[in-house]
Every structure is written in structure tokens, then in C-alpha cells.
Design an enzyme around this catalytic site. Structure first.
Site, mmCIF file in Angstrom:
data_model
loop_
_atom_site.group_PDB
_atom_site.id
_atom_site.type_symbol
_atom_site.label_atom_id
_atom_site.label_comp_id
_atom_site.label_asym_id
_atom_site.label_seq_id
_atom_site.Cartn_x
_atom_site.Cartn_y
_atom_site.Cartn_z
ATOM 1 N N SER A 49 0.823 -1.210 0.000
ATOM 2 C CA SER A 49 0.000 0.000 0.000
ATOM 3 C C SER A 49 0.860 1.266 0.000
ATOM 4 C CB SER A 49 -0.895 0.023 1.241
ATOM 5 O OG SER A 49 -1.733 -1.093 1.248
ATOM 6 N N GLU A 65 -4.771 -3.569 -6.552
ATOM 7 C CA GLU A 65 -5.152 -2.254 -7.084
ATOM 8 C C GLU A 65 -5.639 -1.336 -5.963
ATOM 9 O OE1 GLU A 65 -5.107 -0.271 -9.916
ATOM 10 O OE2 GLU A 65 -3.527 -1.750 -10.146
HETATM 11 C C1 LIG Z 1 -3.878 -11.942 -6.052
HETATM 12 C C2 LIG Z 1 -2.998 -10.739 -5.977
HETATM 13 C C3 LIG Z 1 -2.443 -10.229 -7.160
HETATM 14 C C4 LIG Z 1 -1.580 -9.138 -7.120
HETATM 15 N N1 LIG Z 1 -1.008 -8.692 -8.286
HETATM 16 C C5 LIG Z 1 -0.083 -7.695 -8.233
HETATM 17 C C6 LIG Z 1 0.609 -7.271 -9.418
HETATM 18 O O1 LIG Z 1 0.351 -7.757 -10.528
HETATM 19 N N2 LIG Z 1 1.562 -6.316 -9.300
HETATM 20 C C7 LIG Z 1 1.859 -5.735 -8.102
HETATM 21 O O2 LIG Z 1 2.738 -4.888 -8.069
HETATM 22 N N3 LIG Z 1 1.211 -6.107 -6.967
HETATM 23 C C8 LIG Z 1 0.252 -7.067 -7.007
HETATM 24 N N4 LIG Z 1 -0.409 -7.452 -5.856
HETATM 25 C C9 LIG Z 1 -0.092 -6.786 -4.601
HETATM 26 C C10 LIG Z 1 -1.191 -5.855 -4.147
HETATM 27 O O3 LIG Z 1 -1.266 -4.753 -5.007
HETATM 28 C C11 LIG Z 1 -0.929 -5.464 -2.695
HETATM 29 O O4 LIG Z 1 -1.026 -6.633 -1.922
HETATM 30 C C12 LIG Z 1 -1.937 -4.420 -2.258
HETATM 31 O O5 LIG Z 1 -1.624 -3.176 -2.806
HETATM 32 C C13 LIG Z 1 -2.039 -4.307 -0.730
HETATM 33 O O6 LIG Z 1 -0.829 -3.978 -0.188
HETATM 34 P P1 LIG Z 1 -0.185 -4.802 1.010
HETATM 35 O O7 LIG Z 1 -0.132 -6.229 0.620
HETATM 36 O O8 LIG Z 1 1.064 -4.084 1.325
HETATM 37 O O9 LIG Z 1 -1.184 -4.661 2.189
HETATM 38 P P2 LIG Z 1 -0.952 -3.831 3.590
HETATM 39 O O10 LIG Z 1 -0.909 -2.408 3.200
HETATM 40 O O11 LIG Z 1 0.220 -4.405 4.261
HETATM 41 O O12 LIG Z 1 -2.275 -4.199 4.273
HETATM 42 C C14 LIG Z 1 -2.378 -4.894 5.515
HETATM 43 C C15 LIG Z 1 -3.484 -4.261 6.366
HETATM 44 O O13 LIG Z 1 -3.076 -2.977 6.763
HETATM 45 C C16 LIG Z 1 -4.086 -2.017 6.501
HETATM 46 N N5 LIG Z 1 -3.471 -0.714 6.206
HETATM 47 C C17 LIG Z 1 -2.384 -0.464 5.438
HETATM 48 N N6 LIG Z 1 -2.126 0.851 5.411
HETATM 49 C C18 LIG Z 1 -3.057 1.465 6.164
HETATM 50 C C19 LIG Z 1 -3.342 2.819 6.508
HETATM 51 N N7 LIG Z 1 -2.605 3.825 6.049
HETATM 52 N N8 LIG Z 1 -4.385 3.056 7.316
HETATM 53 C C20 LIG Z 1 -5.174 2.059 7.759
HETATM 54 N N9 LIG Z 1 -4.958 0.769 7.457
HETATM 55 C C21 LIG Z 1 -3.923 0.463 6.670
HETATM 56 C C22 LIG Z 1 -4.845 -2.582 5.316
HETATM 57 O O14 LIG Z 1 -6.183 -2.092 5.278
HETATM 58 C C23 LIG Z 1 -4.806 -4.080 5.594
HETATM 59 O O15 LIG Z 1 -5.882 -4.398 6.449
HETATM 60 C C24 LIG Z 1 -1.298 -8.527 -5.887
HETATM 61 C C25 LIG Z 1 -1.878 -9.021 -4.715
HETATM 62 C C26 LIG Z 1 -2.728 -10.098 -4.749
HETATM 63 C C27 LIG Z 1 -3.324 -10.620 -3.482
#
Ligand SMILES: Cc1cc2nc3c(=O)[nH]c(=O)nc-3n(C[C@H](O)[C@H](O)[C@H](O)COP(=O)(O)OP(=O)(O)OC[C@H]3O[C@@H](n4cnc5c(N)ncnc54)[C@H](O)[C@@H]3O)c2cc1C
Length: 665
Positions: free
Chosen positions: A145, A425
């Protein structure tokens, strides 16, 4: 359609509207319906695209099967000389996540949106002909994120006119990109740009990952698949990947340079193209996600509706015919609100397509005034529709009782494949917080005379909305679009204002934002629900031909709005937008609306025009011939290949035959 005997014919005969006309409304136009119908049949009739044993395949088999399908689909696209729109539909109906989704859905749009003319001319023809296959490599093990927290570096080396791409830590490993694990030859890699002794933050680079001759990773590149994911079949057909760079060199002109450039001397310069341009790509991608939400929701609802008309439980005391479960009011309340959501998301998706065109037109005319609003709006709608759809699919599984839990119902795989949409996304909560920020900003700028635009324009009437009291007096008053809009606008506006007031008590606004984030998310949801409701209402102001079609849509629109109102009653009451009597009238009206949908329910899901192949569900079969097929399916399971299972001699028989003497049992 399919089948000889139609067990649902008696349901179809009850319909009070022209289903063929509704199919056109759902598809968007007669031409869109013709294309989608042709492509759906093409896929359904071709044995290569069979998918009924997918949940039983092991990962390697599933993956190879996916490669086979994508190669074959590509061959058919060329042979049949399909247009871009037809090709996209054909891939869609193949219905198996694959590297091509990222190639066409992210890699190509990123080059179009962020590449210079020259870069587009070089890379797009290769991508269009699939002479290179691309992925979108942004997320890392340590950061998703928080894009600004990415750690991969792209250091400019003026001596050789190259960037050196490097993964300095374990957490900087790229992690998740679809298509990366095993297939992509190239990737748009996001890395921190370092030049001239300074870190300029995250930028995109086109990086070749694998040899175009033998597919081996290029020197300095470590790449592989990240492993099994949730569910059987489902998203396991996709090779989500891990990627590490050890000082990999790429030419300077492979930085995506539409918005900013690095010169031969290593100077960082912003081009005169505004940064907001990248919003255009994001609006495009999120618009397709909202359309896909309506598809996934409608698919689950189609299965649950047809099965609910077939399934009978209770209601007969003398051995006569039992009640169809679709006639139970509880079933209707759960099912019809989802049916209404499917249509609501369809129309808001259609409107987003228009919004995207509008944004692009304005961008070309250097008008950036509506961009922040369009960006917030697509972020919010992505979040709202995908969360509701993920929950909706699970609800449909429960609506199908025990049989919904079988893979042959199609629902477990649909759920497993769909749920990550809430995360990729943009994590849905993170997106709603972005929407909330935009709403707060919109409110705060009112004082300086800045007029809110587009979906936030109601905030311009905030003073009036703060005093709003609904004038609903009888149940039918809730059928008036103005009554619905008034209540939704007042609730959203009051929630945002309340957040802004609470926030102003904090000396540090960022601290306040964190502290109040739960309320902010609620305010953002209220705003997004208002958008969906208002776009549904706008749709109904258009001329919609066909016997009874518009009437059905009006009923569904009221169900969508009133079921949300009843679900979030606390907010409507606590903001004073409606009173308890009006709430109770909404509830009564909703019950009557369910009765109006009931005879049309099966026809309303027929209007989605899904083939049995696409639905992939024994419970959702067009002909309703559920039980014999469920029975048949069970016998196809590999466990039933032999009557006595493998392992009987080793493990079961000894247990049965042992003579226990010393046990304490
Ligand atoms: C099936 C799949 C396909 C994907 N394909 C791609 C791809 O093609 N290319 C690519 O680059 N990525 C890809 N991704 C990655 C995806 O884009 C990320 O997993 C997504 O952006 C979420 O980020 P994260 O995993 O860091 O979640 P985190 O940000 O670590 O989320 C964990 C928790 O923390 C919370 N959180 C995070 N920040 C905050 C905040 N500021 N305030 C409050 N709550 C917060 C969230 O709501 C969530 O509950 C894919 C993921 C999946 C599951």
C-alpha cells in the site's frame, strides 16, 4: 439455450418484461450483446476451454493447462481476425486467470499512460503482437500500500548511460506481480530513482527479465513463483512472482519518461506533462474492476437465483409439493438485494466508462480541474463494489445451502478467485481513507468559494443538507427518487461534516485523521453508496425501450437503495436524515418490492445471458436440471475411481482387525 427439458420454464413464463431487451440493457448496447454472445458461445463450444475439472488439477497441471488455453485463445484471435473488443471478450469468457490479464490489463496501459511517444512506438507493437510478455512489478515483500516505501533502487550511471536496478534488502524483493513468476519476459518495475546524488522517489522502468531465446532469467535476476494461494483452481492458475535484482543494468531510455526524465548528464527534469496524467491509467484500470464486480456478483446471483427456484424445503404436510426456497421472505431479502446490487454495479461501471473518456478528453485539453474528484470517485467505487461483491458471493454460497459448498456449484472457486480484488489495485480500506481525505478537503475549501464538482457537488449544498428532514409519509413515498437521494445526500454530508468537526479538535490533524479513521471510512462508504444510488437513478431517466424493462429496473433501483438504508439504519437515524417511522415505512416498502421481483427473478438473471460454460455451476444450470447432474458430478471425483480407496490395506483394515488388549478405552 442449453438442455432439452427446461425445468425452469414455469418460472420463465411468469416474467412480466421482455428478457431479450433487458439483455441489451445489461450488455450496454445491441452490438455489445452480439459480440459477447458470439464470444461466449465460441468459448463454450470449444473443448480446449473446458474447465469443469479445474479444481481437481494439481498446480503444475493447472498452470500448463492455463498456458495451453492462453496460447490457443491467441491462435483463435489471430485466425478469426478478432477485433480488440472481441479478443478481450474471448479472453474474458475463457475465465481462467493468466499472465495475459496483466499483460493486457496493466503492462500495456502503463506504457501507454507513462511512456513517451518514442517509447510507445518502440514497445507497444512488440506487446501487441505478444513478441514480448509484460507484467507490472510494483509491490515488494515489505511494502504494498505504501508505494513511497518501496526499496528497489534504480541508480543512474552517467559513465555508461544506464540505470542499475538493485534489490538492496530481502524486503525489497518484488512479491506478488501476476505473470512474473514463470512467464513474463519484461516487467514495468517500480524503483527509487537515484541520480545526481539524490533520491527522487519511485518511478517506473521497463526491464527485460528473461531471455527471448531460451526464457532463462537474464544475468543478475532471480525470479520464481511465490507459491499456492487460496482455494482450489481459482487464482492458482496465475504465476504471481518474486523477483530480485543484483545490479542489473538497463539503458537510460527504459525509464518511463512521459512525466519526468533523466538527461544524458544525469539531471532529473520534470516534463511539462502534468503528473496527474498517471491518474488517467488508474481511472481506466479501476473502471474495469467495477465492471468486473458486476459480472462476478451477477454470476453468483444467477446461480443462487436459479437454484433457489429449483430447491424446495418444508411447506407440505400431506406429502404434496414443498415450497420453493425462493418463496421464503428471508431468502428474498438476502438474494434480491444482491440481484439489485448486480444491476446497480453494472450501471455505475457503465458510467465510469464515460467518466474515463471525459477525463481523457479534459487531459488533452489541459483541464485538470475534475481529476482529483474522478480519482477519488474511482478509488471509492472500486472499494465499495469489490467488498460488496466478495461478501455477496459468500452470501450466495450460503443461499445455496450445503450444495453451495461443493466445488461443482461453482461458488467456492468464484469466491476464491474474486476475494483478492479487495486487496489488489489498492487495499479497500486504504482507498476509502483516500476518499475521506478528498471529502474533507472538499469541505474545507468551501469557505474559499471553491465549488465541488462531479460526484461531490452535493457538498456544495451542505448547509441545506444539514437541515434536511425527509418528508416521506407513506411507504410509496420511498419510491420517489428524490426522497431516496435526499436521505442519502443528507446522511453522507452530515457524516463528513461531523468528521470535519471532530477533526478540528485535534491540534495535529494527522493524529486526528488516524484517531478518527473508522468514522472517516464510514463517511467515505456513505458517499460512495450515494454515487451508486444516484447513477442508478440517472440511468432510469434515460429512455429504456422494451416491454416492462424500465419498470423492473425501477423496482431493482428501489430495492438497492432501500436495502442499503435498512442495513445502515443507525446512520440514517443518528444523522437525523430520516425518523424511525420513515425507517419502518422503508422496511414495509422493501417487503412489497421483493414480492414484485419474485415472478421476474429467474428472467432477470437470464438477462445476464451467461452460458452454462461460463457459469461453471451445476446449481445454476439454465435448465434447472440440478439433481441428476449433481449426482453425476460426484461420481467423477478421482476418489470414486476405485470402490475401495488407496490406503485401505495399509491404514483402515489393520485398524478394523486389531485385537486391543491393553488400551484404556
Ligand atoms: C492476487 C494478488 C495479485 C496481485 N497482483 C499484483 C501485481 O500484478 N503487481 C503488483 O505490483 N502487486 C500485485 N499485488 C499486490 C497488491 O497490489 C498489494 O497486496 C496491495 O496493494 C495491498 O498492499 P499490502 O499487501 O502491502 O497490504 P498492507 O498495506 O500491508 O495491508 C495490511 C493491512 O493494513 C491495513 N493498512 C495499510 N495501510 C493502512 C493505513 N494507512 N491506514 C489504515 N490501514 C492500513 C490494510 O487495510 C490491511 O488491512 C497482488 C496481490 C494479490 C493478493
Amino acid at each position: 439455450m442449453e438442455g432439452v427439458v427446461d425445468h425452469l420454464a414455469f418460472e420463465r413464463n411468469k416474467a412480466q418484461f421482455d428478457v431479450e431487451e433487458m439483455k441489451i440493457v445489461w450488455a450496454g448496447s445491441r452490438q455489445a450483446l452480439e459480440i459477447s454472445d458470439k464470444m461466449a458461445r465460441l468459448v463454450a463450444s470449444d473443448p480446449v476451454f473446458k474447465k469443469d475439472n479445474r479444481a481437481m488439477l494439481d498446480r503444475k497441471e493447472l498452470f500448463k493447462n492455463t498456458l495451453r488455453k492462453t496460447a490457443y485463445a491467441w491462435k483463435r484471435i489471430i485466425e478469426l481476425r478478432l477485433s480488440e473488443q472481441e479478443a478481450a471478450m474471448l479472453r474474458f469468457f475463457v475465465d481462467q486467470p493468466a499472465f495475459t490479464d496483466l499483460h493486457w490489463g496493466m503492462f500495456v496501459p502503463a506504457i501507454k499512460g507513462q511512456g513517451t511517444e518514442e517509447q510507445q512506438q518502440k514497445w507497444l507493437p512488440l506487446a501487441y503482437k505478444m513478441q514480448i510478455i509484460g507484467c507490472y512489478a510494483q509491490t515488494e515483500l515489505g511494502h504494498g500500500s505504501n508505494v513511497q516505501g518501496l526499496e528497489t533502487t534504480a541508480r543512474f550511471d552517467p559513465k555508461t548511460d544506464e540505470f542499475v536496478i538493485h534489490s538492496p534488502t530481502l524486503t525489497s524483493s518484488k512479491w506478488w506481480p501476476g505473470g512474473l513468476g514463470k512467464v513474463s519476459t519484461h516487467g514495468i518495475v517500480y524503483a527509487r530513482l537515484i541520480t545526481d546524488g539524490r533520491d527522487y522517489g519511485v518511478h517506473g522502468f521497463i526491464v527485460q527479465l528473461r531471455s527471448l531465446d531460451d526464457h532463462l532469467p537474464l544475468p543478475g535476476i532471480t525470479v520464481g513463483d511465490i507459491g499456492m494461494k487460496f482455494g482450489n483452481g481459482a487464482y492458482n492458475s496465475m504465476d504471481n512472482g518474486v523477483l530480485r535484482f543484483d545490479h542489473v543494468r538497463i539503458p537510460r531510455n527504459q525509464m518511463l519518461m512521459r512525466v519526468s526524465q533523466v538527461t544524458r548528464e544525469g539531471k532529473y527534469v520534470q516534463s511539462n506533462v502534468p503528473r496527474q496524467l498517471v491518474y488517467g491509467t488508474m481511472v481506466f484500470v479501476r473502471q474495469t474492476i467495477v465492471s468486473d464486480a458486476s459480472t462476478a456478483m451477477s454470476r453468483a446471483v444467477c446461480i443462487a437465483t436459479r437454484y433457489s427456484a429449483v430447491r424446495r424445503q418444508f411447506g407440505s404436510n400431506n406429502g404434496g409439493i414443498e415450497t420453493q426456497v425462493i418463496d421464503y421472505k428471508t431468502q428474498q431479502a438476502r438474494l434480491f438485494s444482491l440481484l439489485a446490487s448486480a444491476y446497480a454495479f453494472r450501471f455505475v461501471g457503465e458510467w465510469l466508462k464515460w467518466l474515463y473518456m471525459d477525463v481523457m478528453k479534459r487531459l488533452q485539453a489541459n483541464d485538470f480541474s475534475t481529476l482529483p474528484e474522478a480519482h477519488a470517485c474511482t478509488a471509492g467505487l472500486k472499494s465499495l463494489t469489490t467488498s460488496a461483491t466478495a461478501d455477496g458471493i459468500e452470501e450466495c454460497r450460503k443461499l445455496c445451502g450445503g450444495h453451495g459448498y461443493l466445488c461443482s456449484s461453482g461458488l467456492p472457486e468464484l469466491f476464491a478467485v474474486y476475494v483478492p480484488t479487495c486487496t489488489y489495485e489498492g487495499d479497500n480500506t486504504v482507498l476509502l481513507l483516500q476518499v475521506a481525505r478528498h471529502l474533507l478537503k472538499t469541505i474545507s475549501q468551501l469557505g474559499s468559494g471553491k465549488k465541488p464538482v462531479g460526484t461531490t457537488s452535493y457538498i456544495g449544498r451542505v448547509e441545506q443538507l444539514m437541515r434536511y428532514r425527509s418528508n416521506v409519509q407513506k411507504g410509496e413515498d420511498w419510491l420517489n427518487p428524490n426522497a431516496v437521494l435526499g436521505a442519502f445526500e443528507a446522511r453522507a454530508a452530515k457524516k463528513v461534516v461531523l468528521c470535519a468537526q471532530n477533526l478540528s479538535r485535534f491540534t495535529n490533524p494527522e493524529e486526528g485523521f488516524q484517531e478518527l479513521s473508522v468514522d472517516l471510512v464510514e463517511a467515505a462508504v456513505a458517499h460512495c453508496q450515494l454515487i451508486v444510488v444516484s447513477k442508478f437513478i440517472e440511468k432510469l431517466q434515460q429512455d429504456i425501450p422494451g416491454k416492462g424493462v424500465k419498470q423492473q429496473l425501477e423496482v431493482l433501483c428501489s430495492i438497492y437503495a432501500l436495502s442499503l438504508l435498512c442495513k445502515h439504519l443507525g446512520e440514517f437515524l443518528s444523522t437525523g436524515s430520516i425518523n424511525p417511522k420513515q425507517a419502518s415505512l422503508a422496511n414495509d416498502q422493501l417487503r412489497s418490492l421483493y414480492s414484485q421481483v419474485r415472478p421476474n427473478a429467474v428472467a432477470l438473471v437470464d438477462a445476464f445471458n451467461y452460458t452454462d460454460h461460463f457459469l461453471g455451476s451445476v446449481l445454476g444450470r439454465y435448465d434447472g436440471d440440478v439433481y441428476p447432474k449433481l449426482y453425476e458430478e460426484a461420481w467423477k471425483d478421482p476418489l470414486n475411481d476405485s470402490v475401495v480407496p488407496d490406503g485401505y490395506q495399509e491404514y483402515v483394515r489393520p485398524m478394523l482387525k486389531q485385537q486391543l488388549r491393553n488400551a484404556r478405552l
